[in-house]
Design a protein around this motif. Structure first.
Motif, PDB file in Angstrom:
ATOM      1  N   HIS A  37       0.824  -1.210   0.000  1.00 24.02           N
ATOM      2  CA  HIS A  37       0.000   0.000   0.000  1.00 24.02           C
ATOM      3  C   HIS A  37       0.858   1.259   0.000  1.00 24.02           C
ATOM      4  CE1 HIS A  37      -3.761  -2.148   0.444  1.00 24.02           C
ATOM      5  NE2 HIS A  37      -3.213  -2.887   1.405  1.00 24.02           N
ATOM      6  N   VAL A  38       1.921   1.236   0.767  1.00 21.67           N
ATOM      7  CA  VAL A  38       2.846   2.373   0.768  1.00 21.67           C
ATOM      8  C   VAL A  38       3.484   2.520  -0.611  1.00 21.67           C
ATOM      9  CG1 VAL A  38       4.972   3.320   1.742  1.00 21.67           C
ATOM     10  CG2 VAL A  38       3.321   2.180   3.232  1.00 21.67           C
ATOM     11  N   ARG A  39       3.894   1.390  -1.209  1.00 24.80           N
ATOM     12  CA  ARG A  39       4.523   1.436  -2.538  1.00 24.80           C
ATOM     13  C   ARG A  39       3.554   2.009  -3.569  1.00 24.80           C
ATOM     14  NH1 ARG A  39       6.151  -4.238  -4.852  1.00 24.80           N
ATOM     15  NH2 ARG A  39       3.874  -4.363  -4.886  1.00 24.80           N
ATOM     16  N   GLU A  40       2.281   1.581  -3.518  1.00 21.23           N
ATOM     17  CA  GLU A  40       1.300   2.053  -4.489  1.00 21.23           C
ATOM     18  C   GLU A  40       1.085   3.559  -4.397  1.00 21.23           C
ATOM     19  OE1 GLU A  40      -3.462   1.486  -5.590  1.00 21.23           O
ATOM     20  OE2 GLU A  40      -2.518   0.225  -4.056  1.00 21.23           O
ATOM     21  N   HIS A  41       1.091   4.078  -3.172  1.00 18.35           N
ATOM     22  CA  HIS A  41       0.768   5.495  -2.965  1.00 18.35           C
ATOM     23  C   HIS A  41       2.004   6.329  -2.629  1.00 18.35           C
ATOM     24  CE1 HIS A  41      -3.471   4.460  -3.083  1.00 18.35           C
ATOM     25  NE2 HIS A  41      -3.247   3.512  -2.181  1.00 18.35           N
ATOM     26  N   ARG A  42       3.172   5.801  -2.915  1.00 18.99           N
ATOM     27  CA  ARG A  42       4.423   6.454  -2.517  1.00 18.99           C
ATOM     28  C   ARG A  42       4.482   7.919  -2.932  1.00 18.99           C
ATOM     29  NH1 ARG A  42       9.014   7.919  -4.915  1.00 18.99           N
ATOM     30  NH2 ARG A  42      10.958   7.894  -3.681  1.00 18.99           N
ATOM     31  N   ASP A  43       4.246   8.201  -4.218  1.00 18.99           N
ATOM     32  CA  ASP A  43       4.386   9.573  -4.711  1.00 18.99           C
ATOM     33  C   ASP A  43       3.392  10.519  -4.051  1.00 18.99           C
ATOM     34  OD1 ASP A  43       6.427   8.732  -6.315  1.00 18.99           O
ATOM     35  OD2 ASP A  43       5.211   8.599  -8.145  1.00 18.99           O
ATOM     36  N   GLN A  44       2.157  10.029  -3.870  1.00 18.90           N
ATOM     37  CA  GLN A  44       1.144  10.877  -3.227  1.00 18.90           C
ATOM     38  C   GLN A  44       1.501  11.148  -1.766  1.00 18.90           C
ATOM     39  OE1 GLN A  44       0.606   8.164  -5.134  1.00 18.90           O
ATOM     40  NE2 GLN A  44      -1.508   8.145  -5.958  1.00 18.90           N
ATOM     41  N   LEU A  45       2.041  10.143  -1.086  1.00 17.18           N
ATOM     42  CA  LEU A  45       2.431  10.313   0.317  1.00 17.18           C
ATOM     43  C   LEU A  45       3.570  11.320   0.444  1.00 17.18           C
ATOM     44  CD1 LEU A  45       2.332   6.588   1.498  1.00 17.18           C
ATOM     45  CD2 LEU A  45       0.754   8.417   2.188  1.00 17.18           C
ATOM     46  N   LEU A  46       4.527  11.256  -0.452  1.00 22.81           N
ATOM     47  CA  LEU A  46       5.658  12.173  -0.402  1.00 22.81           C
ATOM     48  C   LEU A  46       5.261  13.596  -0.783  1.00 22.81           C
ATOM     49  CD1 LEU A  46       8.486   9.949  -1.949  1.00 22.81           C
ATOM     50  CD2 LEU A  46       8.170  10.563   0.463  1.00 22.81           C
ATOM     51  N   ALA A  47       4.105  13.743  -1.425  1.00 23.54           N
ATOM     52  CA  ALA A  47       3.637  15.078  -1.831  1.00 23.54           C
ATOM     53  C   ALA A  47       2.876  15.788  -0.706  1.00 23.54           C
ATOM     54  CB  ALA A  47       2.741  14.970  -3.073  1.00 23.54           C
ATOM     55  N   ILE A  48       2.527  15.058   0.348  1.00 20.02           N
ATOM     56  CA  ILE A  48       1.782  15.669   1.455  1.00 20.02           C
ATOM     57  C   ILE A  48       2.706  16.586   2.256  1.00 20.02           C
ATOM     58  CG2 ILE A  48       0.540  15.197   3.607  1.00 20.02           C
ATOM     59  CD1 ILE A  48      -0.256  12.499   2.452  1.00 20.02           C
ATOM     60  N   ASP A  49       2.194  17.776   2.610  1.00 22.09           N
ATOM     61  CA  ASP A  49       2.967  18.659   3.475  1.00 22.09           C
ATOM     62  C   ASP A  49       2.243  18.851   4.803  1.00 22.09           C
ATOM     63  OD1 ASP A  49       0.992  20.690   3.165  1.00 22.09           O
ATOM     64  OD2 ASP A  49       2.033  21.495   1.416  1.00 22.09           O
ATOM     65  N   GLY A  50       2.901  19.541   5.725  1.00 21.20           N
ATOM     66  CA  GLY A  50       2.368  19.692   7.078  1.00 21.20           C
ATOM     67  C   GLY A  50       1.029  20.382   7.139  1.00 21.20           C
ATOM     68  N   LEU A  51       0.849  21.436   6.334  1.00 19.55           N
ATOM     69  CA  LEU A  51      -0.419  22.171   6.374  1.00 19.55           C
ATOM     70  C   LEU A  51      -1.553  21.339   5.785  1.00 19.55           C
ATOM     71  CD1 LEU A  51      -1.350  24.841   7.475  1.00 19.55           C
ATOM     72  CD2 LEU A  51      -1.019  25.852   5.213  1.00 19.55           C
ATOM     73  N   THR A  52      -1.238  20.470   4.801  1.00 18.42           N
ATOM     74  CA  THR A  52      -2.248  19.568   4.250  1.00 18.42           C
ATOM     75  C   THR A  52      -2.730  18.599   5.325  1.00 18.42           C
ATOM     76  OG1 THR A  52      -1.312  19.689   2.024  1.00 18.42           O
ATOM     77  CG2 THR A  52      -2.681  17.774   2.523  1.00 18.42           C
ATOM     78  N   VAL A  53      -1.804  18.078   6.111  1.00 17.62           N
ATOM     79  CA  VAL A  53      -2.158  17.181   7.221  1.00 17.62           C
ATOM     80  C   VAL A  53      -3.028  17.928   8.236  1.00 17.62           C
ATOM     81  CG1 VAL A  53      -1.228  15.879   9.176  1.00 17.62           C
ATOM     82  CG2 VAL A  53      -0.131  15.723   6.939  1.00 17.62           C
ATOM     83  N   TYR A  54      -2.647  19.148   8.544  1.00 19.37           N
ATOM     84  CA  TYR A  54      -3.405  19.965   9.501  1.00 19.37           C
ATOM     85  C   TYR A  54      -4.844  20.166   9.016  1.00 19.37           C
ATOM     86  CZ  TYR A  54      -4.415  23.973  12.553  1.00 19.37           C
ATOM     87  OH  TYR A  54      -4.975  24.819  13.478  1.00 19.37           O
ATOM     88  N   ARG A  55      -4.985  20.570   7.775  1.00 15.23           N
ATOM     89  CA  ARG A  55      -6.329  20.828   7.226  1.00 15.23           C
ATOM     90  C   ARG A  55      -7.148  19.540   7.134  1.00 15.23           C
ATOM     91  NH1 ARG A  55      -3.831  24.954   2.796  1.00 15.23           N
ATOM     92  NH2 ARG A  55      -4.211  26.890   3.930  1.00 15.23           N
ATOM     93  N   ALA A  56      -6.480  18.430   6.811  1.00 12.41           N
ATOM     94  CA  ALA A  56      -7.185  17.152   6.741  1.00 12.41           C
ATOM     95  C   ALA A  56      -7.713  16.760   8.116  1.00 12.41           C
ATOM     96  CB  ALA A  56      -6.255  16.065   6.211  1.00 12.41           C
ATOM     97  N   GLY A  57      -6.922  17.013   9.157  1.00 12.80           N
ATOM     98  CA  GLY A  57      -7.369  16.706  10.512  1.00 12.80           C
ATOM     99  C   GLY A  57      -8.567  17.538  10.923  1.00 12.80           C
ATOM    100  N   ILE A  58      -8.524  18.839  10.640  1.00 13.54           N
ATOM    101  CA  ILE A  58      -9.652  19.718  10.958  1.00 13.54           C
ATOM    102  C   ILE A  58     -10.896  19.290  10.190  1.00 13.54           C
ATOM    103  CG2 ILE A  58     -10.540  22.069  10.648  1.00 13.54           C
ATOM    104  CD1 ILE A  58      -8.762  21.789  13.075  1.00 13.54           C
ATOM    105  N   THR A  59     -10.714  18.954   8.911  1.00 14.24           N
ATOM    106  CA  THR A  59     -11.856  18.514   8.095  1.00 14.24           C
ATOM    107  C   THR A  59     -12.480  17.248   8.669  1.00 14.24           C
ATOM    108  OG1 THR A  59     -10.944  19.483   6.068  1.00 14.24           O
ATOM    109  CG2 THR A  59     -12.563  17.716   5.799  1.00 14.24           C
ATOM    110  N   ALA A  60     -11.659  16.289   9.069  1.00 15.78           N
ATOM    111  CA  ALA A  60     -12.177  15.041   9.632  1.00 15.78           C
ATOM    112  C   ALA A  60     -12.947  15.308  10.930  1.00 15.78           C
ATOM    113  CB  ALA A  60     -11.025  14.069   9.890  1.00 15.78           C
ATOM    114  N   ILE A  61     -12.404  16.172  11.772  1.00 16.11           N
ATOM    115  CA  ILE A  61     -13.086  16.507  13.029  1.00 16.11           C
ATOM    116  C   ILE A  61     -14.423  17.177  12.745  1.00 16.11           C
ATOM    117  CG2 ILE A  61     -12.987  17.998  15.066  1.00 16.11           C
ATOM    118  CD1 ILE A  61      -9.937  17.488  15.077  1.00 16.11           C
ATOM    119  N   LEU A  62     -14.432  18.135  11.818  1.00 14.54           N
ATOM    120  CA  LEU A  62     -15.668  18.857  11.525  1.00 14.54           C
ATOM    121  C   LEU A  62     -16.688  17.967  10.815  1.00 14.54           C
ATOM    122  CD1 LEU A  62     -14.251  22.349  10.525  1.00 14.54           C
ATOM    123  CD2 LEU A  62     -15.324  21.664  12.679  1.00 14.54           C
TER     124      LEU A  62
END
Length: 217
Positions: A182-207
């Protein structure tokens, strides 16, 4: 950055200006005195120690984020998202201050105003009782911890921009990903994630979760 009358608000202004202009510099009363054109001992007439001053600066960040969110348009969710986004932005703008948010509690009017704002927005969404408090805890805890984490990384890494663009996963190193399909399949997308994207994703999930709870209520 020389000032006229010295008071708490002027000193906090100076702290935030220094924290923005010199993000990796250690802020001391001596450095502040130089910036304000006064003797460092003058700070002690307004703040007992650096922790008290840092709390006041953190309180200002909360005050600013809350005021911006209150002035924004949209429903309860839009305005909470605005508040959370501003907290991250302000922490990144002043990393030496924002990073302390994980260990120092401001306990000031700006901090209380942010609590009032979140509770008001969640109440307008239809939450009450234990559900209201749980939702508040999720938003407040995540926003506080993650904005401080973003600031801490910006503080220690001198080579990066203070815009949340630090990669969440910088590399998988020499690990053979053949055993991690699964990591291999999504490697490029995972490496493209930045800190603010993670932050916004967390807020979105909570809301998203709060929205479902409010609809059920």
């Amino acid at each position: 950055m020389k000032r006229g009358r010295l008071d708490q608000r002027t000193i906090v202004d100076a702290v935030l200006e220094l924290a923005s202009r010199e993000p990796q510099a250690r802020i001391t009363f001596k450095r502040l005195g130089e910036a304000l054109g006064v003797d460092a001992t003058a700070m002690y007439r307004h703040f007992r120690n650096k922790d008290e001053l840092t709390r006041a600066a953190l309180d200002r960040l909360a005050e600013t984020a809350t005021a911006d969110a209150r002035a924004s348009t949209g429903d309860w969710r839009d305005r909470i998202e605005r508040f959370a986004t501003r907290m991250a932005e302000l922490s990144l703008e002043h990393p030496a201050i924002g990073a302390e948010g994980a260990v120092l509690d401001p306990v000031g009017p700006g901090d209380v105003a942010s609590d009032e704002f979140i509770l008001e927005m969640l109440t307008s969404a239809g939450l009450s009782g234990a559900g209201l408090i749980r939702a508040y805890a999720a938003i407040s805890g995540f926003t506080l911890a993650q904005s401080a984490a973003l600031a801490q990384e910006a503080l220690v890494r001198r080579d990066i921009a203070r815009d949340g663009s630090i990669p969440w996963i910088s590399t998988f190193g020499s690990v053979d990903l053949a055993g991690f399909p699964h990591v291999r399949e999504h490697r490029d997308q995972l490496l493209a994630i930045d800190g603010l994207t993670v932050y916004r994703a967390g807020i979105t999930a909570i809301l998203d979760s709060i929205s479902r709870s409010a609809a059920a209520a």
